[in-house]
Design an enzyme around this catalytic site. Structure first.
Site, PDB file in Angstrom:
ATOM      1  N   LYS A 126      73.093   1.473  16.733  1.00  0.00           N
ATOM      2  CA  LYS A 126      72.050   1.031  17.646  1.00  0.00           C
ATOM      3  C   LYS A 126      70.766   0.689  16.898  1.00  0.00           C
ATOM      4  O   LYS A 126      70.579   1.014  15.728  1.00  0.00           O
ATOM      5  CB  LYS A 126      71.744   2.118  18.692  1.00  0.00           C
ATOM      6  CG  LYS A 126      72.844   2.327  19.701  1.00  0.00           C
ATOM      7  CD  LYS A 126      73.339   1.043  20.359  1.00  0.00           C
ATOM      8  CE  LYS A 126      72.369   0.470  21.378  1.00  0.00           C
ATOM      9  NZ  LYS A 126      72.910  -0.767  22.007  1.00  0.00           N
ATOM     10  N   SER A 139      81.835  -5.324  23.490  1.00  0.00           N
ATOM     11  CA  SER A 139      81.885  -5.960  24.812  1.00  0.00           C
ATOM     12  C   SER A 139      83.223  -5.669  25.476  1.00  0.00           C
ATOM     13  O   SER A 139      83.310  -5.526  26.692  1.00  0.00           O
ATOM     14  CB  SER A 139      81.668  -7.468  24.677  1.00  0.00           C
ATOM     15  OG  SER A 139      80.340  -7.722  24.297  1.00  0.00           O
ATOM     16  N   VAL A 154      82.825  -9.401  28.070  1.00  0.00           N
ATOM     17  CA  VAL A 154      82.615  -8.287  29.018  1.00  0.00           C
ATOM     18  C   VAL A 154      83.274  -8.623  30.352  1.00  0.00           C
ATOM     19  O   VAL A 154      84.042  -7.822  30.907  1.00  0.00           O
ATOM     20  CB  VAL A 154      81.096  -8.026  29.236  1.00  0.00           C
ATOM     21  CG1 VAL A 154      80.871  -7.082  30.416  1.00  0.00           C
ATOM     22  CG2 VAL A 154      80.455  -7.442  27.974  1.00  0.00           C
ATOM     23  N   ASP A 185      80.887 -18.121  36.433  1.00  0.00           N
ATOM     24  CA  ASP A 185      80.353 -18.514  35.124  1.00  0.00           C
ATOM     25  C   ASP A 185      79.851 -19.941  35.243  1.00  0.00           C
ATOM     26  O   ASP A 185      80.221 -20.659  36.172  1.00  0.00           O
ATOM     27  CB  ASP A 185      81.423 -18.389  34.014  1.00  0.00           C
ATOM     28  CG  ASP A 185      80.793 -18.211  32.626  1.00  0.00           C
ATOM     29  OD1 ASP A 185      80.084 -19.127  32.169  1.00  0.00           O
ATOM     30  OD2 ASP A 185      80.995 -17.157  32.008  1.00  0.00           O
ATOM     31  N   ALA A 192      74.390  -6.420  31.024  1.00  0.00           N
ATOM     32  CA  ALA A 192      73.478  -7.233  30.202  1.00  0.00           C
ATOM     33  C   ALA A 192      72.117  -6.576  29.999  1.00  0.00           C
ATOM     34  O   ALA A 192      71.174  -7.222  29.531  1.00  0.00           O
ATOM     35  CB  ALA A 192      73.309  -8.611  30.837  1.00  0.00           C
ATOM     36  N   ILE A 193      72.023  -5.305  30.319  1.00  0.00           N
ATOM     37  CA  ILE A 193      70.740  -4.587  30.206  1.00  0.00           C
ATOM     38  C   ILE A 193      70.199  -4.607  28.767  1.00  0.00           C
ATOM     39  O   ILE A 193      68.991  -4.585  28.543  1.00  0.00           O
ATOM     40  CB  ILE A 193      70.879  -3.124  30.720  1.00  0.00           C
ATOM     41  CG1 ILE A 193      69.510  -2.449  30.787  1.00  0.00           C
ATOM     42  CG2 ILE A 193      71.847  -2.303  29.897  1.00  0.00           C
ATOM     43  CD1 ILE A 193      68.570  -3.024  31.798  1.00  0.00           C
ATOM     44  N   ASP A 194      71.112  -4.659  27.798  1.00  0.00           N
ATOM     45  CA  ASP A 194      70.614  -4.638  26.415  1.00  0.00           C
ATOM     46  C   ASP A 194      69.881  -5.934  26.067  1.00  0.00           C
ATOM     47  O   ASP A 194      69.178  -5.999  25.055  1.00  0.00           O
ATOM     48  CB  ASP A 194      71.726  -4.320  25.397  1.00  0.00           C
ATOM     49  CG  ASP A 194      72.945  -5.194  25.568  1.00  0.00           C
ATOM     50  OD1 ASP A 194      72.936  -6.076  26.453  1.00  0.00           O
ATOM     51  OD2 ASP A 194      73.910  -5.011  24.814  1.00  0.00           O
ATOM     52  N   VAL A 212      73.240   1.464  31.578  1.00  0.00           N
ATOM     53  CA  VAL A 212      73.237   2.136  30.274  1.00  0.00           C
ATOM     54  C   VAL A 212      73.379   1.063  29.184  1.00  0.00           C
ATOM     55  O   VAL A 212      74.307   0.254  29.227  1.00  0.00           O
ATOM     56  CB  VAL A 212      74.394   3.164  30.192  1.00  0.00           C
ATOM     57  CG1 VAL A 212      74.487   3.763  28.802  1.00  0.00           C
ATOM     58  CG2 VAL A 212      74.196   4.252  31.239  1.00  0.00           C
ATOM     59  N   ALA A 213      72.441   1.072  28.264  1.00  0.00           N
ATOM     60  CA  ALA A 213      72.414  -0.005  27.260  1.00  0.00           C
ATOM     61  C   ALA A 213      73.392   0.234  26.112  1.00  0.00           C
ATOM     62  O   ALA A 213      73.627  -0.665  25.298  1.00  0.00           O
ATOM     63  CB  ALA A 213      70.999  -0.169  26.731  1.00  0.00           C
TER      64      ALA A 213
END
Ligand code: NAD
Length: 364
Positions: free
Chosen positions: A75, A134, A179, A198, A269-271, A299-300
């Protein structure tokens, strides 16, 4: 080169940058590897495993940071680690800088060379070092989503699979990349009623060929996103824009009032900043929050929950580029590999990743 790996200090992060098998490979290539004591313990690797592979165990993270020429992590470095940045040091890890201005600035100011796993990109546009995580996050997102739909967890109480005679949960997956595809695979297996969106019609065509009418595919217009979000029990956001840019806020808060109370958004996609207007990163020990009756799981570092699988899967792809850097030095390595060059986010005090530069108005 002297390569080091340290224990991750992010909340509930149990992965480690190097497996003993990777250490053995670096040593075989003539490099020295320093490992912080107990760094691999949570991923199932003992200090003896690393020593047996040819690594050297050091007692503290500080010793590893200070003695290494390249730090291999999982990380992004956190604030307490910024003090170890120095000119010429190479950091090779996930960085997600577009969502982290403080870290971007710290790396630039220290003139530390920062290579982000997530922006290493092959000619076909694929992201080899993001892919394994992913895959894990996509599969986990289905499990977490199903879990938080349960009433005792705060969800609406619908069972993802339904049972004969009763509706299955409706699931919308936004983004049909790695993902999204992996979430889809799990959710189809669980028997959910899945729609996947998409903007890339080739991906939708491919999924249509594989799953036929067991799934629904939709072009990701704002209108379709709104309709799917409002109709779904579970939404999985799995979007990524090329070049490391911030995720677009496709899921508007205004939609929440028309959603079923207790519906769940898993914001994978929070990261990259997250896909809702209320996105904020959470941690494994307190993974959800509620806004207007909607449960958000964001949660990242989702793969950190299954470190035995994730650490090995990650090393399977990061080792190759790490070895290139160690064998040739960064400057020659990026001349030989365009994929690796695209991974360089900070180089000699300059931002070199388009999405990150745009996010913070930095020269590119
Ligand atoms: P990917 O590049 O394989 O797929 C992203 C997909 O999003 C692509 O198919 C792209 O066409 C699609 N997309 C772009 N804009 C869109 C839009 N407006 N509507 C619908 N789809 C759109 O990326 P990935 O590897 O699947 O990663 C997806 C996200 O998950 C990234 O933000 C990544 O950083 C994140 N991620 C998070 C974790 C975690 O622990 N939270 C772990 C791994 C990956």
């Amino acid at each position: 080169m002297i390569i080091g790996t340290v224990k991750e200090i992010k909340n509930n992060e149990f992965r480690v940058g190097l497996t003993p098998s990777s250490v053995k490979e670096y040593v075989h290539h003539g490099h020295q590897v320093l490992v912080e004591q107990n760094a691999g313990m949570n991923s199932g690797f003992s200090n003896e495993d690393y020593e047996f592979a040819g690594g050297t165990i050091l007692k503290t993270a500080a010793e590893v940071w200070e003695k290494s020429e390249m730090i291999v992590k999982v990380k992004e470095p956190l604030q307490p680690e910024y003090g170890y940045f120095r000119e010429g040091l190479i950091i090779y890890t996930y960085l997600h800088l577009a969502a982290d201005e403080a870290l971007t600035k710290a790396l630039i100011d220290a003139k530390t060379q920062a290579i982000a796993y997530e922006t290493i990109r092959l000619d076909d546009g694929s992201l080899p070092c993001l892919k394994p995580m992913s895959e894990v996050a996509g599969r986990l997102s289905a499990i977490q989503g199903a879990k938080y739909l349960e009433k005792p967890q705060g969800g609406s109480g619908i069972f993802i699979s339904g049972v004969p005679g009763v509706d299955r949960a409706k699931v919308g997956i936004i983004g049909a990349g790695v993902v999204g595809e992996n979430a889809l695979k799990m959710l189809v297996g669980l028997g959910a009623d899945v729609t996947i969106l998409d903007i890339n019609l080739n991906k939708l065509t491919y999924l249509d060929d594989i799953y036929g009418n067991r799934i629904k595919t939709l072009y990701s217009s704002n209108d379709n996103v709104e309709r799917v979000v409002k109709a779904s029990d579970l939404i999985i956001s799995a979007i990524l824009l090329p070049g490391g840019a911030k995720a677009p806020k496709l899921i508007k808060r205004a939609y929440y009032k028309d959603m079923k109370p207790g519906s769940v958004i898993v914001d994978v996609a929070i990261d990259q900043g997250g896909s809702t207007e209320v996105s904020k990163a959470t941690y494994h020990d307190d993974p959800i929050y509620e806004v207007d009756g909607i449960i958000h799981y964001s949660v990242a570092n989702m793969p950190g929950a299954v470190p035995k699988t994730s650490t090995t899967a990650l090393n399977n792809t990061t080792l190759k580029y790490g070895l290139m850097i160690a064998d040739y030095g960064l400057d020659i390595a990026i001349g030989r590999s365009n994929a690796l060059k695209l991974g360089v986010n900070v180089y000699h005090g300059q931002c070199t990743c388009e999405g990150v530069c745009e996010a913070f108005d930095l020269p590119y």
